[in-house]
Design an enzyme around this catalytic site. Structure first.
Site, short mmCIF file in Angstrom:
data_model
loop_
_atom_site.label_atom_id
_atom_site.label_comp_id
_atom_site.label_asym_id
_atom_site.label_seq_id
_atom_site.Cartn_x
_atom_site.Cartn_y
_atom_site.Cartn_z
N LEU A 155 0.85 -1.19 0.00
CA LEU A 155 0.00 0.00 0.00
C LEU A 155 0.89 1.23 0.00
O LEU A 155 1.77 1.37 0.85
CB LEU A 155 -0.90 0.01 1.24
CG LEU A 155 -1.71 1.30 1.48
CD1 LEU A 155 -2.70 1.55 0.34
CD2 LEU A 155 -2.42 1.25 2.83
N GLY A 165 2.77 8.07 -9.12
CA GLY A 165 2.94 6.63 -9.30
C GLY A 165 4.35 6.16 -9.53
O GLY A 165 4.57 4.97 -9.81
N CYS A 216 13.09 26.91 1.09
CA CYS A 216 13.11 25.58 1.69
C CYS A 216 14.53 25.03 1.71
O CYS A 216 14.96 24.40 2.70
CB CYS A 216 12.17 24.64 0.94
SG CYS A 216 10.42 24.99 1.20
#
Length: 384
Positions: free
Chosen positions: A173, A180, A355
């Site tokens: 999972l 993907g 960041c």
């Protein structure tokens, strides 16, 4: 000189930053309103000022790093406006089922062309693993930056597979599976079948095409709705959107879906301290309703469900990852300009550089946790 300018100039000087100086990390101010706005709204005023063109800096990443290392931003008194803005995160569940799609709609659904423009071919939108790889983006050609980013992202995915002890036939999972790429890698490289869950329509559509012909199923569903069993569970770069009020529900979901002899890997950006919210500029313009967990918050949510087998911090690699994304973004910008516009360019460059500076200053971290169900035999740790 205005009082606001004098106050901020002194604070920046402590960080080795000059106003209108000559070093790459010095800021060049085009609009004096910037100083008052930063005192009033701190990071939000700083980021919005950059988007408006009120200030420029050759190396925003290094400017942010220097400011964070000295703690200069903490000596600017909190504005009541920011306190009021933070109240909903304290009182409400900003990541409830009804609100969870907001970040998907405002960030991940911006356009696959944007993300394909700066990510690697596997579309990994999380920290790459540069261990053993020399070089830095500033000293490399565009081709070298892209090549090393792809190799480092493959190394990250291989590390995840090793930590999960993936075997052919494992049913995995992937919570928050993005486009993907990791699911595809696990299916092709380790012979696994994968179920990915996501709530971003553009990512889902792309991921289904990207993984066509493989034992990969990508579902449009919230993680809280899952109730079936898997050999292994992984979540990469999604926990930042879960929120403290939902950490227990997230861990309960993983617990009920993971087989007794399974393993769970959680890959997340993290905060050094517990607390609500995210940088106010990031939360407003990049990741609405986001929140970075602390180690204490993760372990508290997991302690009734799992044994922590491993905790790995490779946050410094996120600096290089972000600077590589910046190079790729700038290289791809001519093909993106007409759709996104110059204000978006400034916003996105500020996002990536600020960041990078935060990771360089060790103000935020990147953690990989490996958990096992209580009572399971200790894994072999073959990745060590």
């Amino acid at each position: 000189m205005s009082a606001s300018r004098a106050i901020l100039s002194d604070l920046l000087a402590e960080a080795g930053v000059a106003v209108n100086g000559n070093d790459p990390w010095d800021i060049r101010v085009q609009d004096e309103r910037l100083f008052h706005d930063i005192l009033l709204r701190k990071n939000l005023g700083l980021g919005e000022g950059y988007m408006r063109g009120w200030w420029n800096c050759e190396r925003v990443d290094e400017f942010i790093c220097r400011v964070l290392k000295t703690g200069a931003e903490n000596r600017v008194r909190d504005s009541w406006r920011l306190i009021v803005k933070a109240l909903p995160a304290l009182v409400c569940n900003l990541q409830s089922l009804s609100r969870a799609r907001i970040v998907a709609q405002r960030h991940y659904d911006l356009g696959n062309d944007l993300f394909q423009g700066f990510l690697d071919p596997h579309l990994q939108y999380s920290c790459a693993y540069y261990k053993g790889m020399n070089g830095c983006p500033e000293d490399q050609t565009d081709e070298e930056v892209s090549r090393d980013l792809e190799r480092a992202q493959e190394a990250k995915m291989r590390l995840i597979c090793d930590k999960l002890e993936l075997e052919p036939g494992d049913r995995v999972l992937d919570i928050g599976c993005g486009w993907g790429g990791l699911a595809k890698f696990m299916a092709e490289e380790r012979g696994c079948s994968v179920v990915g869950v996501n709530i971003s329509k553009q990512q889902i559509a792309f991921g289904r095409r990207f993984c066509a012909g493989l034992p990969v199923e990508i579902r449009e569903t919230d993680y809280r709705r899952l109730d079936e069993t898997f050999d292994k569970i992984v979540s990469v770069g999604m926990f930042e959107h879960v929120g403290p009020k939902n950490y227990p529900a997230f861990m309960r979901t993983v617990d009920r879906c993971l087989k007794p002899d399974g393993l769970f890997l959680l890959h997340t950006i993290g905060s050094n301290t517990s607390g609500p919210g995210l940088d106010p500029w990031i939360a407003t313009y990049i990741f609405p309703n986001g929140c970075l967990p602390s180690i204490a918050e993760v372990s508290k949510a997991a302690e009734k469900h799992f044994v922590m087998e491993d905790l790995h911090n490779f946050g410094p690699y996120y600096d290089r990852t972000l600077m590589s994304w910046l190079r790729n973004f700038r290289h791809a910008w001519p093909s993106l300009r007409d759709k996104y516009g110059d204000r978006f360019k400034r916003m996105w460059e500020y996002y990536l550089q600020s960041c990078a500076g935060a990771f360089r200053a060790r103000d935020i971290q990147l953690w990989q946790f490996v958990f096992s169900p209580i009572g399971r035999q200790q894994p072999e740790c073959r990745w060590g």
